[in-house]
Design an enzyme around this catalytic site. Structure first.
Site, PDB file in Angstrom:
ATOM      1  N   TRP A  59      32.616  32.267  32.456  1.00 58.65           N
ATOM      2  CA  TRP A  59      33.468  31.488  31.729  1.00 58.65           C
ATOM      3  C   TRP A  59      33.082  31.403  30.187  1.00 58.65           C
ATOM      4  O   TRP A  59      32.011  30.804  29.996  1.00 58.65           O
ATOM      5  CB  TRP A  59      33.989  29.961  32.091  1.00 58.65           C
ATOM      6  N   ALA A  64      41.215  24.696  47.587  1.00 64.19           N
ATOM      7  CA  ALA A  64      41.519  24.824  45.878  1.00 64.19           C
ATOM      8  C   ALA A  64      41.806  26.220  45.543  1.00 64.19           C
ATOM      9  O   ALA A  64      41.562  27.122  46.198  1.00 64.19           O
ATOM     10  CB  ALA A  64      40.239  24.222  45.218  1.00 64.19           C
ATOM     11  N   GLN A  97      47.207  27.641  33.079  1.00 65.27           N
ATOM     12  CA  GLN A  97      46.985  27.836  34.462  1.00 65.27           C
ATOM     13  C   GLN A  97      47.647  26.787  35.239  1.00 65.27           C
ATOM     14  O   GLN A  97      47.688  25.745  35.113  1.00 65.27           O
ATOM     15  CB  GLN A  97      45.346  27.678  34.578  1.00 65.27           C
ATOM     16  N   VAL A 104      33.636  26.512  45.338  1.00 69.43           N
ATOM     17  CA  VAL A 104      34.043  26.737  46.572  1.00 69.43           C
ATOM     18  C   VAL A 104      33.278  27.550  47.549  1.00 69.43           C
ATOM     19  O   VAL A 104      32.461  28.142  47.060  1.00 69.43           O
ATOM     20  CB  VAL A 104      35.671  27.577  46.551  1.00 69.43           C
ATOM     21  N   HIS A 158      39.177  25.799  32.498  1.00 70.52           N
ATOM     22  CA  HIS A 158      40.359  25.879  33.593  1.00 70.52           C
ATOM     23  C   HIS A 158      40.556  24.460  33.650  1.00 70.52           C
ATOM     24  O   HIS A 158      40.129  23.703  33.047  1.00 70.52           O
ATOM     25  CB  HIS A 158      39.340  26.279  34.913  1.00 70.52           C
ATOM     26  N   ARG A 195      39.630  30.502  26.578  1.00 66.84           N
ATOM     27  CA  ARG A 195      38.519  31.526  26.783  1.00 66.84           C
ATOM     28  C   ARG A 195      37.874  31.970  25.434  1.00 66.84           C
ATOM     29  O   ARG A 195      38.956  32.266  24.535  1.00 66.84           O
ATOM     30  CB  ARG A 195      38.680  32.300  27.732  1.00 66.84           C
TER      31      ARG A 195
END
Lengths: 668, 325
Positions: B149, B293, B205, B249, B165, B191
Site C-alpha cells: 500500500w 473479510a 472500495q 487474512v 483501504h 493511494r
C-alpha cells in the site's frame, strides 16, 4: 519475478510443460503472469507472494513448491531430476575447521551469522555456456565466472553471496555500522553516502561493501584476481529493508535479505559455491572464517492443529488421510498427538511462515484446491441490519437536489495550497505534486474547476457534492462531511436567489419550519443558522481569474452532520387555515442603498401574525439608476377571523407608510 | 321514377366512399349546371302531363336529399378540421433532470445486495491513524508487507494518513460490537500512485466482514456467488478462488469471476479468513469466533458494468459523462 523453465525443470521429478506448470502454480501457489518463449527456454513471470519471498525467491524454491503440488496430485509421468540442496550437501562444509579471528562483528544482532570462505588459485575467465545461459534467461548479464557463480547461487538457492578480491583488503574484516558521512564507490561507479543506520563490510582502511545490498568497486574481482573470499551471511532483515529503501537500492540481494530466509540456506549455498568455483575457476584450498553460531537443520518449532478445525475453516470434510498426504507432500512432518484429532506438525527448515494453525489450514486448502470446496450457504440468526441515520439523510438530501435538476459530482480530496480564510489546510508529508499537496478544506475549489470544464458545453450548470473536508485545529486534524451545491449560469444573474430558493426548499423538505432557520448577511452572501447554530453559508464566491469562468456563480455549503442533528423526521399535522386570505400587492422604488431584507422586516413587523406570506415577484436593478424597483404579493390572513377589506386596507396602508417613512421608498 | 331511386342509390354509395375533396366533385356532378339533377329536370317536359307533377316532386326530393347530405358531410369535415388541435407527433418537451453520479449508483447497488443478505452498512473517517490502518491489521512497521500500500502521510505530529483501504473501519466496528456481525464498509480510499487510465490517487472500495461461529471458506464462496450473480446478472458465469496473501487474512484468496460476454476470467476481489491477530487487536477471545473479510474496488466494477474506459472520468466533474447515467 522471472524464472527459467529449463532451470526449474532440472529439479522437477514429473513431466510437465511450461504452460501446465504456470497453470499449476497459479491455481495452488502464486499467480504466473506470463509464459514467454525465449530461445530454447521459456520464461515464467511469477508473482511470488510476500509471505513466501523467504523461500521462493529462488529456482530451487519454486521447483520445490511445484514438486509438492505435483506429488500430492500424482497422476503424472515421473522423470529424473537433480536433487535439491539438502543437509547432506552441506555436511562437508560444516565439518571444516573454522577461523574466527579474521572477522569482527560490531553488533551481533545486525549479522547473526557471517561466513567468509577463502580460496586461492582462481582463474577469472568467461563462464561456461550453461552458466551464462542460465543467467541470461532471467535477464542477467554474464560478467565473469566468479561473479556469475555468485549470482547463479543466489538465483538458484536464494542466498545472496558476494565475492571479494583478497589482495584489495586486509584482515580482520569488520561488519559494522557506517560512520556518519562515510562514502563508498559501488560496483558500476555510483558513489553512495551511507549513514550510521546502514551496515557496511569494511577493513581497517575503508568500507568494502554495503552489507546485504551491494559491493564496492575497490574490492571487486577482476581478470587478474587470483585469491578470493566469498561472503555468505545472514543479516537482520528489517535493517537491510530499511537501508535499501532509504538508499534507493532495491537490489536482488537486498530483496532476499529483507525477506528473512532460512539460515540453513547459508551452508547450502556456500557449499555449492565452493564446489562450482573449484570446478569452473580452479579454486583450491577452501578455508572458512565464521562468526555466530546456529543450530542448522535442528527441528522447527511444532504447530498444533486439529483435523476438526482444518475441516471446519475450509468447510469440507477432508479426512485424515487426505490431510496427512498433503502435509507430507509439503515435507511437513506430521505425528498424531495423544488427543484425538490433533496433529503435531513440524515444518521443514525452509518454511519460516508456518507458526499458527491457520497457516497449516492455508497450506491444506491451497493444495487441495480452493476450487474443490463446494459452496455452502451459512445459517444465521435473523436480525435487522443496522441502518445509519446519516446515510439515510445523505440519500434524502442528495435526491432532493437531484430532483431539482442538480447533478452529483465527486472531486478530489487532495488539492493545492490555496485555502480559504479562517481555515488552515492540512499538508501532506509526501505530496504527489504541487497541485496535490494539501487536503481540501472546502468543496468550492473542486466545484469551480468543474464549472470551468462544463461551461464549454452548457449554458447553465447545477451541481451538488457531498463529501469530507479537512482542516487543522492546533495539533488536531478535523474531518467534516459537507454538503456543497453550486449554480452557474452564463447569462442569468438571478442564480443567488435561485440557489437560496433550493436551499430553503431543502430545509423545509427536511421538516424545518421557517422559524427554525435564518439567514444573516455575511461577507458576499449569507450565513445559515439552523436552530440557533451557524452551520452553513450561501454566497457569491470570488472566482480566481486563472479559472476563466464567464458567468454568474452562487455557492452553498453546509455542515452535514450538524444539519441532520437538528432535523426531525417526524412531521406534525397542522390544521389548514379556517379563514380566507386577502392578497394585496405593493410595488415600490427603493433607494439603492436600502436592502430588500429591510422591506421584509417592516412588512412583518407591522403586519405581525396577519401577514401569512410574502412573495417578491418582481425585482429590477439598474446599475445606473438610483433606485431598485420591487413588487411584492402580501397575503393577509387571520387565524381567528375573516379579515374585512377595510381592515386589510388599513394595515396595507400602514405598511406602505412605514416603508416610505423609514426607508424612503416610493410606493407606486 | 325508377331512375330517381337508382340515382339515389348511386349517389349514396359514392358519398360513402368519398374522401375530403371528392365532395366538391360530387356536388358538381349532381347539382351542377350540367349535373344529373339538371339533366333530369330537362327531361320532365318530355313526360306525359299527368306524370309531370309527381316526377317534379320526386326530383325535388332527390335534390334536397343530395344537398343536405353534402352539406352535412362538409360540416363534419369542418368540425374535424377546426377541432384538430395540437399535433401529437411533435417531440416531447425536454426535462431538466439531475443525475446521481455513476459511483453512487454502483455503490447503492452493491450495498443493497448486501443489505438484502442482512449486512449492515457502516462508515468511517478518511483520515486514519497508523494503528487502525496498518498495525491492527497485522501490517507492522518496517515490513515489506507495507509496500503493498503506497500511502499518503499527513504532515502532523501524530502518525496520521489518508486511509489506503476501508478495513480500519472494520477493526473499529469489531472493537465496539459483539459478534455475530455482518457489515460492509463503502468509502473513499487513497493511494500514492501516478494517475493513469486505471490508477487514481483516490477511488472507492467496498469491504466486508462476516464473523460468527464456525464460518468457513465454503460459506464465503456461497455468499459471494449470490452477490456476484446479482451484481452482474446474466453476464455472471461463475467464481474462482486462487491463493494469495494479505497480512490480515489466512488463508487469503484472490476472487475471479467469469464475464460471459467477454469470455474472460477477471480478477475482482481480494478476500480471506480473518487472521487471528486481527481478532486479537479487536479484543476478541482466541478461538471463539471465525470470519471472512473481502474487498472490492467500486470504480473497477463501474468501469466494467458501464464500460467506462478511464478512471479519471469519475473525478473530473464532466457533466456530459455524469448525465449519461
Amino acid at each position: 519475478m522471472l524464472f527459467s523453465y529449463n532451470w526449474l525443470n532440472t529439479y522437477l521429478a514429473y513431466d510437465i510443460s511450461p504452460e501446465e506448470l504456470a497453470e499449476l502454480l497459479s491455481a495452488h501457489a502464486f499467480s504466473v503472469d506470463s509464459v514467454t518463449k525465449k530461445d530454447k527456454d521459456f520464461i515464467l513471470d511469477i508473482e511470488v507472494l510476500p509471505n513466501r519471498a523467504h523461500d521462493c525467491f529462488s529456482h530451487q524454491g519454486i521447483a520445490r513448491e511445484a514438486g509438492a503440488i505435483l506429488t500430492w496430485q500424482g497422476k503424472r509421468a515421473q522423470k529424473k531430476a537433480e536433487p535439491l540442496a539438502t543437509k547432506a550437501s552441506a555436511d562437508a562444509l560444516l565439518s571444516l575447521p573454522f577461523r574466527s579471528d579474521a572477522l569482527r562483528i560490531q553488533e551481533k544482532s545486525d549479522a547473526p551469522l557471517y561466513y567468509l570462505a577463502s580460496m586461492d588459485n582462481v582463474t577469472v575467465s568467461q563462464s561456461p555456456v550453461w552458466l551464462s545461459e542460465r543467467l541470461s534467461a532471467v535477464g542477467l548479464d554474464s560478467i565473469n565466472n566468479l561473479v556469475d557463480i555468485a549470482n547463479f547461487i543466489m538465483l538458484d538457492i536464494g542466498q545472496p553471496l558476494h565475492v571479494f578480491d583478497v589482495s584489495t583488503l586486509s584482515f580482520p574484516v569488520e561488519v559494522r555500522h557506517a560512520h556518519s558521512g562515510e562514502r563508498i564507490e559501488l560496483i558500476g561507479g555510483d558513489v553512495k553516502e551511507v549513514t550510521p543506520q546502514d551496515i557496511v563490510i569494511a577493513d581497517a582502511k575503508q568500507a568494502l561493501a554495503i552489507a546485504g545490498i551491494k559491493g564496492g568497486k575497490a574490492s571487486a574481482v577482476h581478470e587478474k584476481t587470483t585469491s578470493i573470499v566469498i561472503e555468505a551471511a545472514f543479516f537482520e532483515p528489517t535493517r537491510i529493508y530499511r537501508s535499501s529503501k532509504h538508499l534507493g537500492l532495491a537490489t536482488d540481494a537486498a530483496r532476499r535479505f529483507s525477506a528473512g530466509f532460512a539460515p540453513e540456506l547459508l551452508p547450502l549455498a556456500l557449499a555449492k559455491a565452493l564446489r562450482l568455483i573449484e570446478e569452473i575457476a580452479k579454486g583450491r584450498n577452501a578455508r572458512i572464517a565464521r562468526a555466530g553460531t546456529y543450530a542448522f537443520f535442528a527441528p522447527m518449532p511444532p504447530v498444533f492443529a486439529s483435523r476438526k478445525n482444518i475441516e471446519q475453516v475450509l468447510g469440507v470434510a477432508l479426512g485424515d488421510t487426505t490431510i496427512q498426504k498433503i502435509l507430507a507432500a509439503l515435507d511437513f512432518e506430521v505425528s498424531r498427538e495423544p488427543q484425538e484429532g490433533i496433529y503435531k506438525i513440524i515444518p521443514p527448515f525452509w518454511r519460516r511462515d508456518i507458526t499458527i494453525p491457520e497457516d497449516v489450514i492455508e497450506e491444506v486448502g491451497r493444495l487441495y484446491g480452493l476450487e474443490n470446496i463446494p459452496p455452502q450457504a451459512p445459517t444465521v440468526l435473523l436480525g435487522t441490519p443496522h441502518e445509519s441515520e446519516a446515510m439515510q439523510w445523505r440519500i434524502f438530501i442528495r435526491n432532493h437536489f437531484i430532483s431539482q435538476g442538480f447533478s452529483e459530482v465527486y472531486n478530489y480530496s487532495i488539492e493545492g495550497a490555496l485555502g480559504e480564510e479562517g481555515k488552515t489546510k492540512v499538508m501532506l508529508a509526501n505530496p504527489i505534486s504541487d497541485k496535490r499537496s494539501h487536503l481540501r478544506s472546502g468543496l468550492l475549489q473542486g466545484l469551480l474547476s468543474n464549472v470551468e470544464v462544463n461551461q464549454k458545453f452548457f449554458e447553465r450548470v447545477a451541481m451538488v457534492e457531498i463529501g469530507n473536508v479537512f482542516w487543522q485545529e492546533g495539533e488536531k486534524v478535523r474531518e467534516c462531511e459537507m454538503i456543497g451545491a453550486l449554480l452557474f449560469a452564463k447569462k442569468d444573474k438571478d442564480v443567488f436567489r435561485e440557489l437560496r430558493g433550493y436551499v430553503e426548499d431543502l430545509l423545509q423538505a427536511m421538516g424545518f419550519d421557517e422559524e427554525d432557520y435564518a439567514f444573516y448577511e455575511r461577507a458576499k452572501g449569507l450565513a445559515l443558522e439552523v436552530e440557533g447554530k451557524e452551520l452553513g453559508k450561501l454566497h457569491v464566491p470570488s472566482v480566481p481569474p486563472s479559472l476563466k469562468i464567464k458567468g454568474y456563480v452562487a455557492f452553498f455549503e453546509c455542515d452535514f452532520a450538524s444539519l441532520i442533528q437538528e432535523a426531525d423526521e417526524e412531521r406534525e399535522f397542522e390544521e389548514p387555515p379556517k379563514f380566507p386570505a386577502i392578497e394585496r400587492d405593493v410595488s415600490l422604488y427603493l433607494p439603492r442603498h436600502r436592502k430588500v431584507g429591510e422591506v421584509l422586516n417592516i412588512i412583518h413587523e407591522k403586519g405581525k401574525e396577519l401577514v401569512e406570506d410574502t412573495e417578491l415577484f418582481d425585482m429590477y436593478e439598474d446599475q445606473n439608476a438610483s433606485q431598485t424597483s420591487l413588487a411584492f404579493h402580501i397575503i393577509y390572513r387571520s387565524k381567528e377571523k375573516t379579515l374585512t377589506d377595510e381592515e386589510v386596507n388599513n394595515l396595507h396602508s400602514t405598511i406602505e407608510r412605514e416603508l416610505k417613512k423609514r426607508l424612503g421608498a416610493e410606493v407606486r | 321514377m325508377k331512375k330517381v331511386k337508382d340515382i339515389n342509390k348511386e349517389f349514396s354509395r359514392l358519398l360513402e366512399n368519398s374522401h375530403g375533396n371528392d365532395l366538391e366533385a360530387l356536388e358538381i356532378r349532381y347539382l351542377g349546371r350540367k349535373g344529373v339533377i339538371h339533366e333530369l329536370t330537362k327531361m320532365i317536359p318530355t313526360l306525359p302531363l299527368s306524370e309531370r307533377p309527381r316526377a317534379g316532386k320526386e326530383l325535388n326530393e332527390l335534390k334536397v336529399f343530395i344537398e343536405e347530405a353534402l352539406q352535412e358531410r362538409k360540416q363534419t369535415k369542418e368540425t374535424v378540421a377546426s377541432a384538430k388541435g395540437p399535433d401529437f407527433t411533435a417531440p416531447g418537451k425536454k426535462v431538466a433532470r439531475g443525475h446521481r453520479h455513476h459511483l453512487t449508483l454502483i455503490t447503492e447497488e452493491m450495498t443493497h445486495i448486501f443489505a438484502s443478505l442482512n449486512f449492515s452498512v457502516v462508515e468511517g473517517p478518511e483520515v486514519e491513524t497508523e494503528h487502525y490502518n496498518f498495525d491492527a491489521l497485522n501490517i507492522p512497521q518496517n515490513h515489506p508487507a507495507r509496500d503493498l500500500w503506497d500511502t499518503f502521510w499527513l504532515k502532523t505530529q501524530d502518525p496520521l494518513l489518508l486511509r489506503t483501504h476501508t478495513s480500519p473501519v472494520q477493526v473499529r466496528f469489531m472493537e465496539k460490537n459483539e459478534p455475530p456481525l455482518r457489515i460492509v464498509v463503502p468509502g473513499r480510499v487513497f493511494r500514492y500512485e501516478a494517475s493513469d487510465a486505471t490508477h487514481s490517487i483516490q477511488f472507492y472500495q467496498l469491504e466486508g466482514l462476516f464473523v460468527d461461529r464456525n464460518v468457513s471458506v465454503a460459506h464465503f464462496k456461497s455468499v459471494m456467488e449470490v452477490f456476484f450473480r446479482k451484481l452482474f446478472k446474466g453476464d455472471f458465469g461463475g467464481l474462482r478462488l486462487r491463493p494469495t496473501y494479505f497480512p490480515f487474512v489466512e488463508p487469503g484468496f484472490e476472487v475471479y469471476f467469469y464475464w460471459k460476454s467477454r469470455q474472460k476470467w477477471l480478477e475482482i476481489m481480494g478476500a480471506g479468513m480473518v487472521h487471528p491477530k486481527v481478532f486479537e487487536a479487536a479484543g476478541f477471545a482466541l478461538g471463539e469466533w471465525q470470519g471472512f473479510a473481502f474487498g472490492i474496488g467500486i470504480d473497477r466494477v463501474a468501469m466494467l458494468k458501464y464500460k467506462i474506459p478511464d478512471v479519471r472520468l469519475f473525478y473530473n466533474g464532466d457533466l456530459r459523462v455524469i448525465e449519461q447515467f
